[in-house]
Design a protein around this motif. Structure first.
Motif, short mmCIF file in Angstrom:
data_model
loop_
_atom_site.label_atom_id
_atom_site.label_comp_id
_atom_site.label_asym_id
_atom_site.label_seq_id
_atom_site.Cartn_x
_atom_site.Cartn_y
_atom_site.Cartn_z
N UNK A 98 -8.07 -2.69 1.57
CA UNK A 98 -8.64 -2.24 0.30
C UNK A 98 -7.97 -0.95 -0.17
N UNK A 99 -8.42 -0.48 -1.31
CA UNK A 99 -8.02 0.81 -1.86
C UNK A 99 -9.30 1.56 -2.17
N UNK A 100 -9.35 2.85 -1.82
CA UNK A 100 -10.53 3.67 -2.08
C UNK A 100 -10.08 4.92 -2.81
N UNK A 101 -10.73 5.21 -3.93
CA UNK A 101 -10.48 6.41 -4.71
C UNK A 101 -11.70 7.30 -4.60
N UNK A 102 -11.49 8.56 -4.22
CA UNK A 102 -12.57 9.54 -4.11
C UNK A 102 -12.24 10.74 -4.98
N UNK A 103 -13.22 11.20 -5.73
CA UNK A 103 -13.08 12.40 -6.54
C UNK A 103 -14.19 13.35 -6.19
N UNK A 133 -0.51 15.78 -0.64
CA UNK A 133 -0.10 15.58 0.76
C UNK A 133 -0.42 14.14 1.15
N UNK A 134 0.48 13.55 1.92
CA UNK A 134 0.33 12.17 2.38
C UNK A 134 0.19 12.14 3.89
N UNK A 135 -0.64 11.20 4.37
CA UNK A 135 -0.72 10.93 5.80
C UNK A 135 -0.82 9.42 5.98
N UNK A 136 -0.44 8.96 7.15
CA UNK A 136 -0.60 7.56 7.51
C UNK A 136 -1.22 7.51 8.89
N UNK A 155 -3.07 2.75 7.38
CA UNK A 155 -3.88 3.24 6.27
C UNK A 155 -3.14 4.44 5.70
N UNK A 156 -2.74 4.34 4.46
CA UNK A 156 -1.99 5.40 3.78
C UNK A 156 -2.98 6.21 2.96
N UNK A 157 -2.88 7.53 3.06
CA UNK A 157 -3.81 8.41 2.36
C UNK A 157 -3.03 9.45 1.56
N UNK A 158 -3.49 9.69 0.35
CA UNK A 158 -2.91 10.71 -0.52
C UNK A 158 -4.02 11.65 -0.95
N UNK A 179 0.79 -1.23 0.00
CA UNK A 179 0.00 0.00 0.00
C UNK A 179 0.83 1.29 0.00
N UNK A 180 1.93 1.34 0.74
CA UNK A 180 2.75 2.56 0.77
C UNK A 180 3.38 2.82 -0.60
N UNK A 181 3.90 1.80 -1.23
CA UNK A 181 4.48 1.95 -2.56
C UNK A 181 3.43 2.41 -3.56
N UNK A 182 2.23 1.89 -3.45
CA UNK A 182 1.11 2.27 -4.33
C UNK A 182 0.83 3.77 -4.21
#
Length: 88
Positions: A67-72, A34-37, A46-49, A15-18
């Motif tokens: 999982x992976x979640x994409x929000x727009x 910006x990134x947060x964990x 949980x890694x967030x971009x 997940x971090x590499x992703x």
């Protein structure tokens, strides 16, 4: 008024590499990022971009071992939804 959309997918093997690779692509396309964990309830990360660009949709990408979640989201009209309803 904003339009928002999200989709959930499988977790990547790392997940971090992703998140790191997604950040490179977004920066190459003139987004500020910006990134947060944080930790999930079970302690896994949980890694967030987050990404934003002038006049572009805002992007949120979360990735974990689950999982992976994409929000727009993007502005789609001036004002509030109630401004656009027809009241007779």
């Amino acid at each position: 008024m904003q339009f928002s959309w999200s989709v959930e997918g499988a977790s990547p093997s790392d997940p971090q590499d992703y998140i790191d690779r997604a950040e490179v692509v977004l920066k190459e396309n003139d987004y500020s990022t910006h990134q947060t964990t944080t930790s999930l309830n079970d302690g896994r990360p949980l890694h967030y971009l987050g990404a934003d660009g002038e006049g572009r949709p805002k992007i949120g990408l979360g990735s974990s071992a689950l999982n992976t979640v994409l929000q727009l989201s993007s502005d789609c009209a001036e004002g509030n939804a109630s401004d656009l309803t027809n009241s007779s």
